[in-house]
Design an enzyme around this catalytic site. Structure first.
Site, PDB file in Angstrom:
ATOM      1  N   ASP A  69       0.866  -1.182   0.000  1.00 62.08           N
ATOM      2  CA  ASP A  69       0.000   0.000   0.000  1.00 62.08           C
ATOM      3  C   ASP A  69       0.900   1.229   0.000  1.00 62.08           C
ATOM      4  O   ASP A  69       2.085   1.147   0.341  1.00 62.08           O
ATOM      5  CB  ASP A  69      -0.916   0.009   1.240  1.00 62.08           C
ATOM      6  CG  ASP A  69      -2.120   0.925   1.069  1.00 62.08           C
ATOM      7  OD1 ASP A  69      -3.229   0.409   0.810  1.00 62.08           O
ATOM      8  OD2 ASP A  69      -1.951   2.167   1.188  1.00 62.08           O
ATOM      9  N   ARG A 123     -19.204   4.067 -10.946  1.00 64.13           N
ATOM     10  CA  ARG A 123     -17.851   3.484 -10.999  1.00 64.13           C
ATOM     11  C   ARG A 123     -17.007   4.181 -12.068  1.00 64.13           C
ATOM     12  O   ARG A 123     -15.805   4.382 -11.898  1.00 64.13           O
ATOM     13  CB  ARG A 123     -17.941   1.992 -11.299  1.00 64.13           C
ATOM     14  CG  ARG A 123     -18.616   1.178 -10.196  1.00 64.13           C
ATOM     15  CD  ARG A 123     -18.789  -0.253 -10.622  1.00 64.13           C
ATOM     16  NE  ARG A 123     -19.452  -1.074  -9.623  1.00 64.13           N
ATOM     17  CZ  ARG A 123     -20.763  -1.222  -9.527  1.00 64.13           C
ATOM     18  NH1 ARG A 123     -21.568  -0.576 -10.358  1.00 64.13           N
ATOM     19  NH2 ARG A 123     -21.276  -2.007  -8.601  1.00 64.13           N
ATOM     20  N   ASP A 183     -21.746  -9.405  -8.874  1.00 58.19           N
ATOM     21  CA  ASP A 183     -23.132  -9.105  -9.285  1.00 58.19           C
ATOM     22  C   ASP A 183     -23.939 -10.419  -9.373  1.00 58.19           C
ATOM     23  O   ASP A 183     -25.113 -10.457  -9.005  1.00 58.19           O
ATOM     24  CB  ASP A 183     -23.175  -8.428 -10.665  1.00 58.19           C
ATOM     25  CG  ASP A 183     -22.146  -7.324 -10.811  1.00 58.19           C
ATOM     26  OD1 ASP A 183     -22.511  -6.210 -11.183  1.00 58.19           O
ATOM     27  OD2 ASP A 183     -20.945  -7.594 -10.554  1.00 58.19           O
ATOM     28  N   ARG A 186     -24.975 -11.493  -6.024  1.00 59.13           N
ATOM     29  CA  ARG A 186     -26.127 -10.683  -5.567  1.00 59.13           C
ATOM     30  C   ARG A 186     -27.414 -11.187  -6.238  1.00 59.13           C
ATOM     31  O   ARG A 186     -28.468 -11.288  -5.605  1.00 59.13           O
ATOM     32  CB  ARG A 186     -25.903  -9.210  -5.907  1.00 59.13           C
ATOM     33  CG  ARG A 186     -24.820  -8.563  -5.047  1.00 59.13           C
ATOM     34  CD  ARG A 186     -24.457  -7.170  -5.510  1.00 59.13           C
ATOM     35  NE  ARG A 186     -23.528  -6.533  -4.583  1.00 59.13           N
ATOM     36  CZ  ARG A 186     -22.596  -5.666  -4.927  1.00 59.13           C
ATOM     37  NH1 ARG A 186     -22.445  -5.303  -6.204  1.00 59.13           N
ATOM     38  NH2 ARG A 186     -21.802  -5.141  -4.023  1.00 59.13           N
ATOM     39  N   HIS A 210     -19.300  -4.660 -15.190  1.00 58.37           N
ATOM     40  CA  HIS A 210     -19.582  -4.612 -13.747  1.00 58.37           C
ATOM     41  C   HIS A 210     -20.019  -3.169 -13.495  1.00 58.37           C
ATOM     42  O   HIS A 210     -19.214  -2.288 -13.224  1.00 58.37           O
ATOM     43  CB  HIS A 210     -18.333  -4.951 -12.939  1.00 58.37           C
ATOM     44  CG  HIS A 210     -18.500  -4.696 -11.461  1.00 58.37           C
ATOM     45  ND1 HIS A 210     -19.448  -5.317 -10.696  1.00 58.37           N
ATOM     46  CD2 HIS A 210     -17.837  -3.859 -10.605  1.00 58.37           C
ATOM     47  CE1 HIS A 210     -19.369  -4.898  -9.447  1.00 58.37           C
ATOM     48  NE2 HIS A 210     -18.403  -4.002  -9.370  1.00 58.37           N
TER      49      HIS A 210
HETATM   50  N1  LIG Z   1     -14.808  -4.840  -8.518  1.00 57.15           N
HETATM   51  C1  LIG Z   1     -15.621  -4.846  -7.480  1.00 57.15           C
HETATM   52  O1  LIG Z   1     -16.586  -5.621  -7.433  1.00 57.15           O
HETATM   53  C2  LIG Z   1     -15.389  -3.899  -6.349  1.00 57.15           C
HETATM   54  C3  LIG Z   1     -14.441  -2.934  -6.493  1.00 57.15           C
HETATM   55  N2  LIG Z   1     -14.216  -2.044  -5.498  1.00 57.15           N
HETATM   56  C4  LIG Z   1     -13.193  -1.041  -5.737  1.00 57.15           C
HETATM   57  O2  LIG Z   1     -12.030  -1.360  -4.978  1.00 57.15           O
HETATM   58  C5  LIG Z   1     -11.252  -0.174  -4.802  1.00 57.15           C
HETATM   59  C6  LIG Z   1     -10.842  -0.049  -3.343  1.00 57.15           C
HETATM   60  O3  LIG Z   1     -11.964   0.188  -2.526  1.00 57.15           O
HETATM   61  P1  LIG Z   1     -11.778   0.338  -0.926  1.00 57.15           P
HETATM   62  O4  LIG Z   1     -10.875  -0.706  -0.432  1.00 57.15           O
HETATM   63  O5  LIG Z   1     -13.115   0.470  -0.343  1.00 57.15           O
HETATM   64  O6  LIG Z   1     -11.028   1.743  -0.858  1.00 57.15           O
HETATM   65  P2  LIG Z   1     -10.096   2.263   0.334  1.00 57.15           P
HETATM   66  O7  LIG Z   1     -10.021   3.738   0.190  1.00 57.15           O
HETATM   67  O8  LIG Z   1     -10.572   1.702   1.629  1.00 57.15           O
HETATM   68  O9  LIG Z   1      -8.676   1.618   0.011  1.00 57.15           O
HETATM   69  C7  LIG Z   1      -7.905   1.959  -1.083  1.00 57.15           C
HETATM   70  C8  LIG Z   1      -6.463   1.721  -0.707  1.00 57.15           C
HETATM   71  O10 LIG Z   1      -5.653   1.947  -1.868  1.00 57.15           O
HETATM   72  C9  LIG Z   1      -4.434   2.516  -1.385  1.00 57.15           C
HETATM   73  N3  LIG Z   1      -3.731   3.187  -2.463  1.00 57.15           N
HETATM   74  C10 LIG Z   1      -4.055   4.324  -3.110  1.00 57.15           C
HETATM   75  N4  LIG Z   1      -3.145   4.596  -4.046  1.00 57.15           N
HETATM   76  C11 LIG Z   1      -2.225   3.606  -4.011  1.00 57.15           C
HETATM   77  C12 LIG Z   1      -1.057   3.327  -4.764  1.00 57.15           C
HETATM   78  N5  LIG Z   1      -0.636   4.116  -5.758  1.00 57.15           N
HETATM   79  N6  LIG Z   1      -0.353   2.222  -4.460  1.00 57.15           N
HETATM   80  C13 LIG Z   1      -0.750   1.400  -3.462  1.00 57.15           C
HETATM   81  N7  LIG Z   1      -1.873   1.620  -2.728  1.00 57.15           N
HETATM   82  C14 LIG Z   1      -2.587   2.712  -3.008  1.00 57.15           C
HETATM   83  C15 LIG Z   1      -4.879   3.490  -0.297  1.00 57.15           C
HETATM   84  O11 LIG Z   1      -3.819   3.845   0.563  1.00 57.15           O
HETATM   85  C16 LIG Z   1      -5.942   2.650   0.395  1.00 57.15           C
HETATM   86  O12 LIG Z   1      -5.413   1.898   1.450  1.00 57.15           O
HETATM   87  C17 LIG Z   1     -12.141   0.976  -5.301  1.00 57.15           C
HETATM   88  O13 LIG Z   1     -11.753   1.328  -6.610  1.00 57.15           O
HETATM   89  C18 LIG Z   1     -13.527   0.368  -5.303  1.00 57.15           C
HETATM   90  O14 LIG Z   1     -14.403   1.003  -6.199  1.00 57.15           O
HETATM   91  C19 LIG Z   1     -14.900  -2.099  -4.329  1.00 57.15           C
HETATM   92  C20 LIG Z   1     -15.835  -3.079  -4.112  1.00 57.15           C
HETATM   93  C21 LIG Z   1     -16.174  -4.040  -5.126  1.00 57.15           C
HETATM   94  C1  LIG Z   2     -18.256  -1.060  -5.328  1.00 53.49           C
HETATM   95  C2  LIG Z   2     -18.596  -2.120  -6.274  1.00 53.49           C
HETATM   96  O1  LIG Z   2     -18.159  -2.148  -7.391  1.00 53.49           O
HETATM   97  C3  LIG Z   2     -19.515  -3.133  -5.851  1.00 53.49           C
HETATM   98  O2  LIG Z   2     -19.711  -3.375  -4.650  1.00 53.49           O
HETATM   99  O3  LIG Z   2     -20.143  -3.746  -6.740  1.00 53.49           O
END
Ligand SMILES: NC(=O)C1=CN([C@@H]2O[C@H](COP(=O)(O)OP(=O)(O)OC[C@H]3O[C@@H](n4cnc5c(N)ncnc54)[C@H](O)[C@@H]3O)[C@@H](O)[C@H]2O)C=CC1
Ligand SMILES: CC(=O)C(=O)O
Length: 350
Positions: A69, A123, A183, A186, A210
Site C-alpha cells: 500500500d 464506478r 453481481d 447478488r 460490472h
Molecule cells: N470490482 C468490485 O466488485 C469492487 C471494487 N471495489 C473497488 O475497490 C477499490 C478499493 O476500494 P476500498 O478498499 O473500499 O477503498 P479504500 O479507500 O478503503 O482503500 C484503497 C487503498 O488503496 C491505497 N492506495 C491508493 N493509491 C495507491 C497506490 N498508488 N499504491 C498502493 N496503494 C494505493 C490506499 O492507501 C488505500 O489503502 C475501489 O476502486 C472500489 O471502487 C470495491 C468493491 C467491489
Molecule cells: C463497489 C462495487 O463495485 C460493488 O460493490 O459492486
C-alpha cells in the site's frame, strides 16, 4: 523497507534459537518438493484489500501473503493485526511493504488500490484517478512476478483490467477482472431469497460490464439443475417480465445502496475474490462470470475489450469461455455493454 513476520522479535539470534530448540530426527527424508508453495500479493489494504486478505487467510489459500500500500503506517498496522491472528489461522507467512520487491514470485497479484465511489457516484467516475495509479502499480508487479496471474478489483474494473493488460504485457489469459462474479452472487441471493431456497443451489449469471449496463442472463437461471423459465413455461405458469427486470435493477442498485449506508462494500467482494483465487490457484476449472478479453465471443467485435463472460478458470488463468445459449435480446444487450465500455476506453489513449 520490508516488514517481515514476527520471528524478528527474537532478534538477530532468532534462527539460532529455532535451530537449537528442535533436535533433528536421524535419517529423515528431505522435504518433499512436490507440494507447490503458493504466494498471493494484495495491492491496496483498504476495506476491499483487507476483506480479501482475511478471507484468503481463513480459507487457507496461500502459503505466503504479501501486502502493498502507499500508506506505510496503515500497511504495517494491518500486517501486524493479521499476524496477531496466527494462533487461530492456518500457517501463512505475511509480509508487507510499500516496495514491490515484497511481491516477488507471486502466483496471483490482486489489485484493489485506488479511489472508491462516494455515495451516488458511478464506478466510471473513478476512471481517471485510478488509471493514473495503475501506471505505478502494474509495471513493478509484472516485473517481480512475470508468470503470475493479475486479478484486478479496483473500479471501473473492466476498463482497469484492459489498462492492466496493456501495462503488464501479459497474455490476456493471465489478466482477469473480478467483474460480475459479485453481481452474479447478488443475483443468486435475490432469486434464492425470492424463492426461499439456498443461493448455492441457484445457478444464474450476470455478464457484461460490472456496472450500470450489466446483462442478466435469465435463460441461465436454474435451481437444483431445473431451468426455471422453461419449467414455468412448460407448466404454463405465468410470470411477469417486470418482476425479472426488478430483480436485475436491485442487483445494479445493490452497490449504491450499500455505499449509501456504510460508505463502501467489502465483505461480498472479499468472498467473491477468494473464490476466484481458489479456482485459479487450485486449478478448480470452475466457471465464473469474470472480466476477460471478450473480443470474438458472442459477436463482440468492436475492439479489444474486457467484460464479464462465463469463463473457465484454472491454474493457467482463463482456460476458455463457455459457449452458453443466449437469446437474441441478451446478445444485443451484451454488445451494447461492450460498446459502452469501448466508448470510454477509446478516449484513454492506451
Ligand atoms: N470490482 C468490485 O466488485 C469492487 C471494487 N471495489 C473497488 O475497490 C477499490 C478499493 O476500494 P476500498 O478498499 O473500499 O477503498 P479504500 O479507500 O478503503 O482503500 C484503497 C487503498 O488503496 C491505497 N492506495 C491508493 N493509491 C495507491 C497506490 N498508488 N499504491 C498502493 N496503494 C494505493 C490506499 O492507501 C488505500 O489503502 C475501489 O476502486 C472500489 O471502487 C470495491 C468493491 C467491489
Ligand atoms: C463497489 C462495487 O463495485 C460493488 O460493490 O459492486
Amino acid at each position: 523497507m520490508q516488514m517481515n513476520g514476527s520471528s524478528s522479535s527474537f532478534g538477530p539470534g532468532g534462527l539460532d534459537l529455532a535451530q537449537s530448540f528442535f533436535k533433528p530426527i536421524q535419517n529423515g527424508a528431505p522435504p518433499s518438493t512436490t507440494k507447490r508453495h503458493t504466494k498471493i500479493s494484495v495491492v491496496g489494504v483498504g476495506n476491499v484489500g483487507m476483506a480479501i486478505a482475511q478471507t484468503i487467510l481463513t480459507q487457507n489459500l496461500a502459503d505466503e501473503l504479501a501486502l502493498v500500500d502507499a500508506k506505510p503506517d496503515m500497511l504495517r498496522g494491518e500486517m501486524l493485526d493479521l499476524q496477531h491472528a496466527a494462533a487461530f489461522l492456518p500457517r501463512t507467512k505475511i509480509s508487507a511493504s510499500a516496495d514491490y520487491s515484497v511481491t516477488v514470485g507471486s502466483d496471483l497479484c490482486i489489485v484493489t488500490a485506488g479511489a472508491r465511489q462516494k455515495p451516488g457516484e458511478s464506478r466510471l467516475n473513478l476512471l481517471q484517478r485510478n488509471v493514473a495509479l495503475l501506471s505505478d502499480i502494474i509495471p513493478p508487479l509484472a516485473k517481480h512476478s512475470p508468470d503470475s496471474i493479475l486479478l484486478i478489483v479496483s473500479n471501473p474494473v473492466d476498463l482497469l483490467t484492459y489498462v492492466s493488460w496493456k501495462l503488464s504485457g501479459f497474455p490476456s489469459n493471465r489478466v482477469i477482472g473480478s467483474g460480475t462474479n459479485l453481481d452474479s452472487s447478488r443475483f443468486r441471493f435475490l432469486i434464492a431469497d425470492h424463492l426461499n431456497v439456498n443461493a448455492q443451489d441457484v445457478q444464474a449469471y450476470i455478464v457484461g460490464e460490472h456496472g450500470d449496463t450489466s446483462v442478466a442472463l435469465w435463460s441461465t437461471i436454474s435451481i437444483g439443475g431445473v431451468p426455471v423459465l422453461s419449467f414455468l413455461e412448460k407448466q404454463q405458469i405465468a410470470y411477469e417480465k417486470q418482476t425479472l427486470e426488478n430483480i436485475h435493477k436491485e442487483v445494479i442498485d445493490s452497490a449504491y445502496e450499500v455505499i449509501n449506508l456504510k460508505g463502501y462494500t467489502s465483505w461480498a467482494i472479499g468472498y467473491s475474490v477468494a473464490k476466484l483465487a481458489r479456482s485459479l490457484l487450485r486449478d478448480q476449472r470452475k466457471i465464473h462470470p469474470v472480466s476477460v478479453f471478450a473480443k470474438g465471443f458472442y459477436g463482440i467485435d468492436g475492439g479489444d475489450v474486457f467484460l464479464s463472460l462465463p469463463a473457465h478458470l484454472g491454474r493457467g488463468g482463463v482456460l476458455g469461455v463457455t459457449n452458453i445459449h443466449l437469446t437474441d435480446e441478451e446478445v444485443e444487450k451484451l454488445r451494447k455493454s461492450a460498446e459502452t465500455i469501448l466508448e470510454v476506453q477509446n478516449q484513454l489513449g492506451f
